[in-house]
Motif scaffolding. Structure first.
Motif, PDB file in Angstrom:
ATOM      1  N   VAL A 238       0.852  -1.205   0.000  1.00 37.85           N
ATOM      2  CA  VAL A 238       0.000   0.000   0.000  1.00 37.85           C
ATOM      3  C   VAL A 238       0.882   1.248   0.000  1.00 37.85           C
ATOM      4  O   VAL A 238       0.633   2.207  -0.742  1.00 37.85           O
ATOM      5  CB  VAL A 238      -0.957  -0.016   1.220  1.00 37.85           C
ATOM      6  CG1 VAL A 238      -1.667   1.309   1.365  1.00 37.85           C
ATOM      7  CG2 VAL A 238      -1.972  -1.134   1.078  1.00 37.85           C
ATOM      8  N   GLY A 239       1.941   1.213   0.823  1.00 39.67           N
ATOM      9  CA  GLY A 239       2.853   2.364   0.888  1.00 39.67           C
ATOM     10  C   GLY A 239       3.517   2.613  -0.448  1.00 39.67           C
ATOM     11  O   GLY A 239       3.589   3.748  -0.913  1.00 39.67           O
TER      12      GLY A 239
ATOM     13  N   THR B 235       0.716   3.821  -3.004  1.00 39.75           N
ATOM     14  CA  THR B 235       0.146   5.124  -2.646  1.00 39.75           C
ATOM     15  C   THR B 235       1.211   6.209  -2.749  1.00 39.75           C
ATOM     16  O   THR B 235       0.980   7.288  -3.302  1.00 39.75           O
ATOM     17  CB  THR B 235      -0.457   5.079  -1.229  1.00 39.75           C
ATOM     18  OG1 THR B 235      -1.268   3.921  -1.139  1.00 39.75           O
ATOM     19  CG2 THR B 235      -1.271   6.307  -0.919  1.00 39.75           C
ATOM     20  N   ASN B 236       2.405   5.901  -2.201  1.00 38.73           N
ATOM     21  CA  ASN B 236       3.463   6.907  -2.231  1.00 38.73           C
ATOM     22  C   ASN B 236       3.998   7.092  -3.654  1.00 38.73           C
ATOM     23  O   ASN B 236       4.285   8.216  -4.068  1.00 38.73           O
ATOM     24  CB  ASN B 236       4.600   6.491  -1.282  1.00 38.73           C
ATOM     25  CG  ASN B 236       5.329   7.684  -0.721  1.00 38.73           C
ATOM     26  OD1 ASN B 236       4.843   8.820  -0.834  1.00 38.73           O
ATOM     27  ND2 ASN B 236       6.486   7.463  -0.155  1.00 38.73           N
TER      28      ASN B 236
ATOM     29  N   ARG C 158       1.644   9.255  -5.332  1.00 39.44           N
ATOM     30  CA  ARG C 158       1.765  10.631  -4.834  1.00 39.44           C
ATOM     31  C   ARG C 158       3.010  11.303  -5.443  1.00 39.44           C
ATOM     32  O   ARG C 158       2.954  12.444  -5.917  1.00 39.44           O
ATOM     33  CB  ARG C 158       1.887  10.617  -3.309  1.00 39.44           C
ATOM     34  CG  ARG C 158       1.971  11.976  -2.648  1.00 39.44           C
ATOM     35  CD  ARG C 158       2.203  11.848  -1.155  1.00 39.44           C
ATOM     36  NE  ARG C 158       3.536  11.394  -0.827  1.00 39.44           N
ATOM     37  CZ  ARG C 158       4.593  12.182  -0.658  1.00 39.44           C
ATOM     38  NH1 ARG C 158       4.472  13.483  -0.791  1.00 39.44           N
ATOM     39  NH2 ARG C 158       5.781  11.685  -0.371  1.00 39.44           N
TER      40      ARG C 158
ATOM     41  N   GLN D  84      -3.421   0.311  -7.312  1.00 39.77           N
ATOM     42  CA  GLN D  84      -3.989   0.521  -5.983  1.00 39.77           C
ATOM     43  C   GLN D  84      -4.931  -0.618  -5.605  1.00 39.77           C
ATOM     44  O   GLN D  84      -4.934  -1.087  -4.467  1.00 39.77           O
ATOM     45  CB  GLN D  84      -4.710   1.864  -5.912  1.00 39.77           C
ATOM     46  CG  GLN D  84      -3.850   2.900  -5.214  1.00 39.77           C
ATOM     47  CD  GLN D  84      -4.112   4.318  -5.634  1.00 39.77           C
ATOM     48  OE1 GLN D  84      -4.966   4.583  -6.473  1.00 39.77           O
ATOM     49  NE2 GLN D  84      -3.371   5.236  -5.073  1.00 39.77           N
TER      50      GLN D  84
ATOM     51  N   ILE E 200       7.750  10.737   2.722  1.00 41.98           N
ATOM     52  CA  ILE E 200       6.454  10.114   3.018  1.00 41.98           C
ATOM     53  C   ILE E 200       5.537  11.184   3.578  1.00 41.98           C
ATOM     54  O   ILE E 200       5.970  12.001   4.400  1.00 41.98           O
ATOM     55  CB  ILE E 200       6.642   8.917   3.970  1.00 41.98           C
ATOM     56  CG1 ILE E 200       5.371   8.104   4.079  1.00 41.98           C
ATOM     57  CG2 ILE E 200       7.147   9.317   5.329  1.00 41.98           C
ATOM     58  CD1 ILE E 200       5.582   6.732   4.676  1.00 41.98           C
ATOM     59  N   SER E 201       4.310  11.225   3.107  1.00 37.93           N
ATOM     60  CA  SER E 201       3.399  12.259   3.585  1.00 37.93           C
ATOM     61  C   SER E 201       2.824  11.836   4.939  1.00 37.93           C
ATOM     62  O   SER E 201       2.698  10.636   5.208  1.00 37.93           O
ATOM     63  CB  SER E 201       2.267  12.457   2.584  1.00 37.93           C
ATOM     64  OG  SER E 201       1.455  11.307   2.577  1.00 37.93           O
TER      65      SER E 201
ATOM     66  N   LEU F 173      -0.045   9.450   4.511  1.00 37.00           N
ATOM     67  CA  LEU F 173       0.287   8.058   4.178  1.00 37.00           C
ATOM     68  C   LEU F 173       0.861   7.341   5.391  1.00 37.00           C
ATOM     69  O   LEU F 173       0.576   6.164   5.623  1.00 37.00           O
ATOM     70  CB  LEU F 173       1.285   8.017   3.011  1.00 37.00           C
ATOM     71  CG  LEU F 173       1.775   6.616   2.636  1.00 37.00           C
ATOM     72  CD1 LEU F 173       0.612   5.712   2.223  1.00 37.00           C
ATOM     73  CD2 LEU F 173       2.798   6.669   1.526  1.00 37.00           C
TER      74      LEU F 173
ATOM     75  N   LEU G 221      -1.920   6.382   7.416  1.00 36.32           N
ATOM     76  CA  LEU G 221      -2.610   5.258   6.764  1.00 36.32           C
ATOM     77  C   LEU G 221      -1.852   3.948   7.021  1.00 36.32           C
ATOM     78  O   LEU G 221      -2.453   2.923   7.367  1.00 36.32           O
ATOM     79  CB  LEU G 221      -2.723   5.507   5.256  1.00 36.32           C
ATOM     80  CG  LEU G 221      -3.342   4.367   4.444  1.00 36.32           C
ATOM     81  CD1 LEU G 221      -4.836   4.263   4.714  1.00 36.32           C
ATOM     82  CD2 LEU G 221      -3.106   4.538   2.948  1.00 36.32           C
ATOM     83  N   GLN G 222      -0.532   4.008   6.880  1.00 39.38           N
ATOM     84  CA  GLN G 222       0.259   2.791   7.088  1.00 39.38           C
ATOM     85  C   GLN G 222       0.205   2.337   8.549  1.00 39.38           C
ATOM     86  O   GLN G 222       0.095   1.139   8.816  1.00 39.38           O
ATOM     87  CB  GLN G 222       1.706   3.024   6.650  1.00 39.38           C
ATOM     88  CG  GLN G 222       1.862   2.971   5.130  1.00 39.38           C
ATOM     89  CD  GLN G 222       3.315   2.957   4.697  1.00 39.38           C
ATOM     90  OE1 GLN G 222       4.013   3.933   4.879  1.00 39.38           O
ATOM     91  NE2 GLN G 222       3.762   1.878   4.130  1.00 39.38           N
TER      92      GLN G 222
END
Lengths: 239, 803
Positions: B35-36, B39-40, B43, B267, B356-357, B360, B363-364
């Motif tokens: 997922v990271g 998603t990252n 992004r 995703q 990394i935001s 995120l 989320l992680q």
């Protein structure tokens, strides 16, 4: 006939009234206990004997709350065990009762001290800092303090049973119940365990011990015989 | 420091079962990292590609006009609706890269000091080229192997060669890069174009509107307004108005729609990875609790209440979760960097910092903590619910389920011819059906995804080979500006080995709706009715015949855009300002060409006034079959040489295999990312099988001891365990094979739709099925080797101790 227990209290500790336990099997319901009535006084060393399948282990299991009766009453030191939930029984047992199993049932990943302190931990019975000291003291009492930091797999069966007895004493209960505690031990080791139990009785503990060995029963203050789910002989003299 | 004994137990259990703990930690880490990573990666791609694209002030509209001067743009910029407009002209030429002549597009920019839209970023040298100088796009410069100060030699359509000095290297985000198009790109000023022998004029303008910049209808309406009120009244003709990009919305990056579609697919796959991780956690936690049921009973017998036990195992999972998270965060970052790097290289953008935001990270953290705890809660609650009596006295005895005679059990008991160890393995496989189901779901999904990725590739390859019907030639050469069809065909046929040569005429047209409104701009192809270099797949109706004059055949892409069009119906086309009605007689399949209409060559000449002219010559060496790649290359070289000598064209010739390899290489990058995702799923699946096999062996310690006691050899015990692992793998393979048929279609359709906005011609990949079979057998063997080793190490005495 009972042993002379000197100054020990003789008031009733355990009271079983019309205790029934049925098991459901493929062949239909099987009555393991058929109306047990029993009183045990404080400080007694009571043995329960009987043949395999007679119902003696079932009786001790319902007294400890490990199994629940189909009907009847179990009152221990005024506490109605039969009416309690599993968690209530677990708490009560942790505070008031020590249980010793035939196969020792120590936790393999913990060393001997930790096996004992775990019982105190669950009941939060002694301050954290004192628990280890008390566990060591109990191990000394059962004669295996030198193995305190070993895991159960590193010691013999007899030594494991001594640890199980020490664990049963962790929260200083007034009552100890043992189901065939010497059944898995050789006779010499078994004798040592029985000596230990007698010392506990001498210290004022009440001991209820299940066995099929009449020689062991002869060392008790009182013996009852169970056959076919019923007490068939309520009073057998000890030595 | 004193620590509570219960936490000591949890920590020691984790340490004593290191392999299993690692399995759970890795299961959590893989899912959360996936997922990271996605998603990252998304992004970072959006930040670095779309962000940089927006920063360069993208135009929303391209308007293609008949030759015009800069003053026309001044008039357009005067409109209230227009923020900026810039004239441009792009001419095709050839550039020598020390080995071959490559295509290059040279774009004229009027003022390099003031580029209002689609701005270039200077990377080296001077931002303003003088006459005889060129700014090269950075990928082109790297591809051609030139630096600032070097000279490049370009050959214009009149075959004259010129040396241009590379005065600067720029980064252009607004056109398809060299890595994708295979065409170099350079920027020059008008004086240079004039020096190159071309007449100085512009052919299109890039416009940004002053408001509602993302409103497609508004932007298109503004384009029409500019055409109707400014350009056409000034005497110029607008041939086409469009929004830049592949189906992009106004102001979006030219590949934004395909990229976003692809990211969505990734995703979805990462969410699947999380679900699979969750399944694995449930499986392993159930196994841990199964193994510890007796211990739970003992703990309750010494005073533990259910909540305390539950708490212990929840904390256990939390420790796994935190360790999984610690692994997942850097792994996800590494994966995101990989995706970013791949995308940056392919799409020609600068990769910014890999960070990394906070969103995120949260989320992680939430996924790593909540997923395993939520997944484990049911097995924990179910495991702690068991009575002490059952836990201490009944656990380990033959379960009630084992007595049940289900269909599978009955079938297995009928198998008599197999050897005893094999039979035992088969029966063992189905003993704990719940655990088997969890493992099976994980492996089946992994297998289905893996095969689906391969099916997607096969489908894409099939799609491309379908295109072969429409580029049914060995080589083709374009003749810009048009040449005499018969002269060109005769020249081509003079080349030894060429059997067929066909001249086609190309043009553009606009569909006019029945209410008079302009619709889609299409490519108009004029060709002989019996053309040998096309083998159209007719979806509906028929192909052109000798008698067809005002009949057209359209492709399915046009049908998708223009719902009014149907076989037998009329189609009004505006060609060179003239509207005429044609009858639609057939529809061909899609062939990655965009919207097209085919018309008879003679009619094309009549309506465009370009009789006997051809814009492309397509040749074949053999009327019966397409030649191999090397023959195609030879023909292309001969064709180029012949046409250059005959002064018909200086363009480089295309070959069928080169067109396909271009498509295939683009797909391969996308498929590589999909295969990485499928591999992640396969890793999760193999972790699941390893865990299951480990627990199975543990549960059957006594049985293995009995096997040893009755004389089973080390190999026999190992065989029992490994066969079980392989059987589980093979069953999952079978289920995965079935499931992969629909999932492959869904994945393939999604990829094709994202990339080409077209439907998929689906083909199942039996090669993928075969590869997964090999992988699953390997997984089955490898996943059960360690448990098998543990099993053979057990002695009969240890087994008795265990009980």
């Amino acid at each position: 006939m009972t042993k002379n227990n000197g100054s020990k209290q003789t008031e009733q500790l355990i009271s079983l009234r019309d205790l029934h336990k049925d098991y459901h099997t493929a062949a239909g319901p099987f009555p393991a206990l058929k109306g047990i009535d029993l009183s045990v006084d404080r400080g007694e060393f009571l043995t329960v004997i009987g043949k395999s399948g007679a119902g003696k282990s079932t009786m001790i299991n319902v007294i400890t709350g490990i199994d629940s009766p189909t009907s009847g009453e179990i009152v221990i030191d005024g506490a109605p065990i039969h009416a309690m939930t599993e968690d209530q029984v677990a708490r009560w047992r942790g505070d008031n009762m020590g249980v010793v199993f035939q196969f020792f049932q120590l936790l393999p990943s913990l060393n001997l001290i930790e096996n004992i302190t775990l019982a105190m931990d669950f009941r939060n019975s002694y301050p954290l800092k004192e628990r280890k000291e008390r566990a060591l003291h109990l191990l000394e009492q059962v004669g295996i303090a030198e193995h305190a930091y070993k895991t159960p797999s590193k010691i013999s069966g007899g030594q494991q049973q001594r640890v199980a007895i020490a664990r049963a004493l962790a929260n200083d209960p007034q009552l100890i119940l043992a189901d065939e505690p010497t059944g898995n031990l050789d006779s010499r080791t078994a004798a040592g365990i029985l000596d230990l139990f007698e010392q506990l009785v001498d210290q004022g503990k009440t001991l209820l011990l299940v066995t099929h060995d009449e020689d062991i029963a002869s060392r008790a203050t009182r013996t009852i015989t169970i056959a076919n789910g019923r007490i068939v002989n309520g009073h057998v003299d000890g030595n | 420091m004193e620590i509570h004994a219960r936490w000591t137990k949890i920590l020691k259990d984790m340490w004593n079962n290191r392999s299993r703990s690692m399995l759970v930690i890795l299961s959590i880490a893989v899912g959360v990292a996936a997922v990271g990573m996605i998603t990252n990666g998304s992004r970072i791609l959006k930040r670095d590609l779309y962000g940089a694209h927006l920063a360069g002030n993208p135009s929303q509209l391209n308007i293609y006009v008949s030759p015009f001067q800069e003053e026309l743009v001044t008039a357009v910029e005067g409109a209230r609706e227009v923020e900026h407009a810039e004239p441009r002209r792009t001419v095709g030429a050839l550039v020598y890269d020390q080995k071959n002549w490559e295509d290059i597009r040279l774009t004229v920019i009027p003022d390099f000091d003031d580029i209002p839209v689609n701005q270039l970023t200077l990377e080296a040298g001077s931002p303003t080229p003088s006459i005889r100088e060129v700014l090269l796009e950075r990928q082109s410069a790297a591809g051609l192997g030139v630096e600032v100060g070097d000279e490049i030699v370009v050959e214009m359509s009149d075959e004259r060669r010129y040396a241009l000095t590379v005065s600067g290297i720029v980064h252009d985000l607004y056109n398809s890069p060299y890595a994708i198009s295979g065409e170099a790109s350079g920027f020059i000023k008008m004086e240079t174009l004039e020096w190159l022998g071309e007449t100085p004029y512009y052919t299109y303008m890039q416009v940004s509107v002053s408001e509602n910049q993302t409103d497609k209808e508004y932007v298109l309406a503004t384009g029409e307004m500019i055409r109707d009120r400014i350009i056409e009244p000034a005497g110029y003709r607008v041939s086409r108005t469009d929004i830049p990009g592949y189906g992009s919305e106004p102001g979006e990056h030219w590949a934004q729609k395909p990229i976003n579609g692809f990211l969505l697919i990734l995703q979805i796959m990462s969410v699947m990875a999380i679900f699979l991780s969750g399944g694995l956690v449930i499986n392993t936690v159930t196994a841990i609790l199964t193994q510890q049921i007796r211990q739970i009973g003992i703990m309750r017998s010494i005073g533990a209440v259910r909540s305390q036990i539950t708490q212990m195992y929840v904390v256990n999972i939390l420790v796994f979760a935190i360790l999984g998270l610690i692994l997942a965060i850097p792994l996800g970052l590494l994966g995101a960097w990989g995706i970013g790097l791949l995308a940056a290289t392919f799409m020609n953008f600068n990769l910014g910092p890999i960070d990394i935001s906070p969103g995120l990270l949260i989320l992680q953290v939430v996924l790593a903590i909540v997923m395993p705890v939520a997944a484990a809660l049911y097995p924990i609650m179910a495991g702690t619910e068991i009575s002490i009596y059952d836990a201490v006295y009944q656990h380990g005895l033959m379960s009630k389920n084992a007595e049940k005679h289900g269909l599978i059990n009955e079938l297995l008991h009928k198998l008599r011819r197999l050897s005893a160890p094999i039979l035992l393995s088969l029966r063992n496989t189905f003993r704990n059906k719940t655990r088997l189901a969890f493992t099976m779901v994980t492996l089946t999904l992994a297998g289905a995804m893996f095969i689906s990725v391969f099916s997607t590739r096969t489908s894409l390859t099939h799609q491309i080979s379908e295109v072969a019907r429409y580029v049914n030639y060995d080589a083709a050469i374009s003749t810009p500006g048009g040449v005499n069809k018969y002269t060109a065909e005769r020249e081509a046929l003079r080349i030894p080995g060429i059997e067929i040569a066909e001249g086609w005429a190309l043009g553009s047209a606009t569909v006019i709706h029945s209410d008079g409104v302009e619709g889609t701009d299409i490519e108009l192809v004029g060709l002989p009715y019996d053309a040998a270099t096309i083998d159209p797949d007719m979806i509906e109706g028929r192909w052109l015949t000798q008698d067809d004059d005002w009949q057209v055949v359209v492709n399915e892409d046009l049908l998708d855009e223009e719902s009014e069009i149907h076989v037998g119906g009329d189609l009004i086309l505006k060609i060179d300002g003239m509207e005429r009605t044609y009858q639609v007689v057939g529809v061909t399949s899609k062939h990655l060409s965009g919207e097209r209409a085919y018309i008879s060559y003679s009619t094309f000449g009549k309506i465009t006034g370009r009789q006997n002219e051809a814009d492309t010559i397509r040749v074949r060496a053999d009327a019966g079959k397409i030649s191999n790649a090397s023959t195609q290359d030879e023909l292309a070289d001969l064709l180029e040489e012949r046409f250059e000598n005959a002064q018909l064209s200086t363009s480089s010739a295309d070959t069928q295999h080169a067109i396909f390899s271009y498509f295939t290489s683009a797909f391969d990058i996308i498929l590589l990312i999909l295969i990485i995702m499928a591999a992640i799923l396969a890793i999760v699946g193999s972790l699941g099988l390893t865990g299951t096999m480990g627990i199975n062996v543990l549960e059957r310690t006594r049985e293995i001891g009995v096997l040893r006691a009755v004389g089973a050899s080390t190999n026999a015990v190992r065989q029992v365990v490994v066969t079980e692992g392989v059987v589980v793998g093979l069953i999952s393979w079978l289920l995965g094979a079935i499931l992969s048929a629909p999932t492959g279609f869904v994945l393939g359709s999604a990829v094709v739709n994202a990339l080409f906005q077209t439907d998929l011609a689906y083909k199942y990949s039996f090669i993928g099925l075969g590869i997964w079979l090999v992988i699953i057998i390997l997984i089955g063997v490898l996943a059960s080797l360690a448990p098998a080793r543990n099993a053979v190490l057990l002695t009969v005495r240890e087994v008795l101790d265990y009980e």
